[in-house]
Design a protein around this motif. Structure first.
Motif: not given
Length: 331
Positions: A199-200, A203-204, A208, A210-211, A213-214
């Motif tokens: 998730d970090i 975030s780039d 991604k 909104d809530n 895992h992407s």
């Protein structure tokens, strides 16, 4: 003749890989990687014991690689990899079927025909079957790059390319991390489908979630656009549900802002075991100063690959569409 040679080389690969597998008690794909390395160097690596060395050396004397064409070598390696993947690999790691790879290569050749040299990248290269298939169909010189995170697959992809005598620079990394690579003219990828666990890193990305895992397949599309030249093309093998998922609104908006949809080709249902697994080919162009939105994108429902007459008819229509597309570009 070609099928006979493919079968002959595959039978030899399979039999010898099984010999290594039984001796070392390791997975078939790892045994195949060991064998392909020996085949490339025409010798046995130092880390193999004397008994197995003798067996491999004897096997190497039975086959002459110079008797096989590049396309036959790729076909035989593909069959051996498919056997190894059958029971041991997750769905998202499965190899792109040859018919689909040939179709992607056909589209790639059309889109890059006016370039003197083509820089091409597959960020989900797996065993490099899709990438090398596309390279074999592009007539101009190519500079090729691939990326794969799985250590066994990256080893197989490197040996696969070496045995076909095609030059590819491989990145062994998570493809959603930055690359030390300039943007390319063409990206091809069979998109990995699923959730991205980091998730970090996610975030780039604009895409991604909104809530939670992407979607990795959404992030891959964004990453690919980052590494495509303005006006360059991207050809993705996509799941049919790509534009119907819970995060698809964001994907729609992102593509509208950054790319032109050149076409969508729905692959025949007969090519897949179930309707749930049906895929399409999505063709994009990254927006640039001299690009414009297509009034009429290439939208095709492909017939069964076994129906030669219907397939020939569709390909003629696609050829006609491309002639008009490039005439409009010149204007």
């Amino acid at each position: 003749m070609e099928n006979t040679n493919v079968e002959k080389l595959y039978t030899w690969l399979d039999k010898t890989a099984e010999t290594i597998q039984l001796h070392d008690n390791k997975p078939y794909l790892d045994s195949l990687a060991t064998l392909l390395e020996c085949l490339f160097y025409q010798d046995v690596t130092d880390d193999i014991d004397d008994i197995l060395t003798q067996k491999i050396q004897k096997a190497l004397q039975e086959i002459k690689l110079s008797h096989f064409q590049t396309v036959e070598i790729r076909g035989a390696i593909q069959l051996a990899i498919l056997k190894g993947m059958k029971d041991s690999t997750q769905q998202q790691h499965l190899m792109t079927p040859d018919t689909v790879a040939l179709l992607v290569g056909y589209l790639a050749e059309k889109l890059t025909k006016n370039k003197e040299k083509v820089r091409i990248f597959d960020p989900a290269s797996g065993t490099a079957n899709l990438l090398t298939s596309v390279m074999n169909q592009i007539k101009q010189p190519t500079e090729a790059f691939g990326s794969e995170v799985d250590p066994t697959l990256i080893k197989l992809s490197l040996l696969n390319a070496n045995l076909q005598k095609v030059k590819v620079d491989f990145f062994h990394q998570d493809s959603l991390r930055p690359f030390l690579m300039d943007p390319v003219d063409l990206i091809v990828a069979d998109l990995p489908v699923g959730y991205y666990p980091d998730d970090i890193r996610a975030s780039d990305y604009a895409l991604k979630a909104d809530n939670g895992h992407s979607y990795s397949h959404h992030l891959f599309i964004e990453q690919c656009l980052r590494y495509t030249e303005n006006g360059g093309y991207l050809i993705f093998v996509i799941p049919e549900f790509l534009f119907d998922s819970d995060q698809s609104d964001k994907l729609h908006a992102f593509l509208q802002e950054n790319a032109h949809i050149i076409g969508v080709l729905r692959l025949p249902e007969s090519a897949f075991k179930s309707k749930r697994n049906i895929k399409s080919i999505l063709v994009l162009q990254k927006k640039g100063n001299n690009t414009s939105t297509q009034k009429q994108p290439l939208l095709v429902n492909l017939p069964s690959f076994k129906d030669a007459k219907a397939m020939d008819n569709i390909l003629n229509q696609i050829n006609g569409w491309f002639r008009e597309y490039f005439d409009c570009e010149v204007d």
